[in-house]
Design an enzyme around this catalytic site. Structure first.
Site, PDB file in Angstrom:
ATOM      1  N   LYS A   1       0.834  -1.209   0.000  1.00  0.00           N
ATOM      2  CA  LYS A   1       0.000   0.000   0.000  1.00  0.00           C
ATOM      3  C   LYS A   1       0.866   1.255   0.000  1.00  0.00           C
ATOM      4  O   LYS A   1       0.667   2.162  -0.807  1.00  0.00           O
ATOM      5  CB  LYS A   1      -0.909   0.016   1.229  1.00  0.00           C
ATOM      6  CG  LYS A   1      -1.951  -1.076   1.274  1.00  0.00           C
ATOM      7  CD  LYS A   1      -2.899  -0.911   2.428  1.00  0.00           C
ATOM      8  CE  LYS A   1      -2.236  -0.953   3.775  1.00  0.00           C
ATOM      9  NZ  LYS A   1      -1.575  -2.223   4.089  1.00  0.00           N
TER      10      LYS A   1
ATOM     11  N   GLU B   1       1.235   5.857  11.527  1.00  0.00           N
ATOM     12  CA  GLU B   1       2.233   5.075  10.805  1.00  0.00           C
ATOM     13  C   GLU B   1       3.598   5.189  11.479  1.00  0.00           C
ATOM     14  O   GLU B   1       3.791   5.950  12.412  1.00  0.00           O
ATOM     15  CB  GLU B   1       2.297   5.533   9.345  1.00  0.00           C
ATOM     16  CG  GLU B   1       1.048   5.198   8.553  1.00  0.00           C
ATOM     17  CD  GLU B   1       0.751   3.707   8.508  1.00  0.00           C
ATOM     18  OE1 GLU B   1       1.585   2.935   8.022  1.00  0.00           O
ATOM     19  OE2 GLU B   1      -0.332   3.301   8.971  1.00  0.00           O
ATOM     20  N   ARG B   2       4.547   4.439  10.957  1.00  0.00           N
ATOM     21  CA  ARG B   2       5.879   4.390  11.571  1.00  0.00           C
ATOM     22  C   ARG B   2       6.671   5.657  11.242  1.00  0.00           C
ATOM     23  O   ARG B   2       6.618   6.157  10.124  1.00  0.00           O
ATOM     24  CB  ARG B   2       6.647   3.167  11.058  1.00  0.00           C
ATOM     25  CG  ARG B   2       5.923   1.861  11.284  1.00  0.00           C
ATOM     26  CD  ARG B   2       6.499   0.749  10.426  1.00  0.00           C
ATOM     27  NE  ARG B   2       5.702  -0.467  10.520  1.00  0.00           N
ATOM     28  CZ  ARG B   2       4.595  -0.694   9.810  1.00  0.00           C
ATOM     29  NH1 ARG B   2       4.146   0.225   8.973  1.00  0.00           N
ATOM     30  NH2 ARG B   2       3.931  -1.821   9.943  1.00  0.00           N
TER      31      ARG B   2
END
Length: 495
Positions: free
Chosen positions: A160, A186-187
């Site tokens: 993605k 997210e990271r």
């Protein structure tokens, strides 16, 4: 700087339960969405509920370590605000509008509330336009809508974020618009890599990045999407520019809302999701619109828990989208990148009145061929290709060549694959698919069509011998091709 109220409205903390903070005010009760500050602005709380005439309950947008009962809280008199203006381009922000790219704060900016109503129906544009990406599979089978919302659905690790990053690279270099990347839960590693990649590609000057990272409280992750939309609305309405809004990952927005709902003591709904999920998602999605002054085109990655597309988060997100791109773990394991499932993905733009009669007919023919091949796979795995009728063998050959032609090397993965990225316009892609469906490449090895741009590259690849010795032998001996097809299909099913 933000405007401060002239009179202070002070209260005190009466309870702290994780990120949920109750405060007591003797005077004026802060309205919903007001920000409260404690410990000289270190701790920021957003009011969500007025419990009675003196108490409010809020969710902390920062960690609450050090906050204790009896501490003073100040009502700022204003909601959460985001910076807007030309100076925010090429910068990276957090949910409070503070820069996190280790550079000085931008000058000459305005501050606007992150809480806006969607544009009225009267101001929305009624035209349907195609938004080309340069990615073959998407432009042919699931074209995107300018000013529409597209979802990238897939489980963990199917590509993605890579596909999202490739779209940024392709679109920002060929359009005069602004790109806003919003990372929700997210990271931090992904944000750092994206910043470096976009800087190296020379497209950072027309891009803004916002991050509510996964280590931040749920309140920050929940509001970062609203902050990004406030910036997008500024560029659309004030600057009259087209905006590409990329959200990674909309499921984390729903998840943050679920955490807040649980912390606030609301009764959970189906599968533990918050009862207000539909309203919260609509409040975000309906602000993404195409108006007379410009368009916000959104592409959203959607994590699908356990690859279950009946999950309420996926179902609610589907209802807002004009195009759905479904990523397949099986195709990724077969090396067919981008790993998009052409039969599960769809777009409401694929109608003759919008894309044209030729494009529509070709898309339908491609889907029909790939669907027939999917039905024949089990027979091939059990009995072998030689048991099929000649017509079915031709369908298998066309489908496998189409599958390979619709793969594409990405600019953002050049360092990993060693293959130079390709940007293919829609006309070349349609011509290529039409020629494959007419069996013009029936005698070419399948590998000649794998990871290329236009069909001219396949011809050069086959002539130069890059397609591999085993496959090239089929050019001179067409009758041996079914054997190689059997081996390939059986290998896939065996794996």
């Amino acid at each position: 700087m933000k405007n401060k109220p002239t009179l202070q409205n002070l209260g005190r903390v009466v309870s702290v339960r994780g990120s949920v903070v109750d405060s007591w005010f003797d005077g004026c009760l802060p309205p919903i969405h007001s920000l409260l500050q404690a410990r000289a602005g270190e701790i920021v709380i957003e009011v969500l509920v007025q419990l009675d005439v003196h108490r409010v309950r809020g969710i902390a947008l920062t960690p609450t370590q050090g906050l204790a009962r009896g501490m003073a809280v100040e009502d700022t008199g204003e909601p959460l605000q985001a910076p807007v203006g030309k100076a925010i381009l090429s910068r990276m922000f957090d949910v409070f509008g503070k820069t996190i790219d280790r550079q000085p704060a931008p000058l000459d900016i305005q501050w606007r509330s992150v809480h806006h109503q969607p544009p009225p129906l009267a101001s929305r544009s009624t035209k349907s336009e195609i938004f080309e990406t340069g990615i073959k599979m998407i432009d042919v089978l699931m074209p995107l809508e300018r000013g529409g919302k597209t979802g990238l659905f897939g489980g963990a690790g199917v590509g993605k974020t890579v596909l999202l990053t490739e779209m940024i690279h392709n679109m920002i270099g060929h359009q005069e618009g602004v790109s806003i990347f919003c990372g929700i839960g997210e990271r931090c590693r992904e944000g750092e890599e994206l910043y470096r990649d976009m800087d190296a590609a020379g497209v950072l000057q027309n891009m803004v990045m916002l991050f509510g990272q996964m280590n931040e409280p749920p309140g920050a992750r929940f509001r970062i999407g609203h902050a990004a939309l406030t910036m997008a609305e500024y560029f659309r309405d004030d600057e009259h520019r087209d905006v590409l809004l990329l959200i990674d990952n909309i499921f984390r927005f729903i998840q943050a809302g679920m955490e807040i709902s649980g912390l606030m003591g609301q009764m959970p709904s189906r599968l533990g999701y918050q009862p207000t999920m539909g309203t919260e998602l609509s409040g975000l999605e309906e602000r993404i619109a195409n108006t007379d002054s410009g368009a916000i085109t959104s592409i959203q990655a959607v994590y699908v828990p356990a690859d279950d597309f009946t999950d309420p988060a996926a179902v609610h997100t589907f209802s807002h989208l004009s195009a759905s791109i479904v990523l397949s773990r099986k195709r990724a394991s077969e090396g067919l990148f981008p790993a998009i499932d052409p039969l599960q993905s769809s777009s409401k733009m694929t109608t003759p009145s919008i894309v044209g009669a030729r494009h529509y007919a070709l898309a339908q023919e491609i889907r029909r061929t790939l669907a027939q091949y999917a039905e024949l796979k089990d027979i091939i795995a059990m009995l072998g290709l030689e048991q099929l009728s000649p017509e079915d063998r031709n369908v298998v050959g066309r489908a496998r060549r189409l599958e390979r032609f619709l793969t594409q090397p990405f600019f953002t993965t050049e360092q990993f694959t060693g293959l130079k990225g390709k940007l293919v316009n829609l006309k070349d892609t349609l011509d290529g698919c039409e020629r494959i469906l007419r069996d013009e490449f029936k005698d070419y090895p399948e590998s000649a069509l794998y990871m290329i741009g236009t069909l001219d590259e396949a011809i050069q690849k086959a002539k130069s011998g890059d397609a591999g010795a085993k496959d090239l032998s089929s050019l001179s001996k067409p009758e041996t091709k079914p054997e190689s097809l059997i081996e390939a299909v059986v290998d896939i099913h065996a794996s």
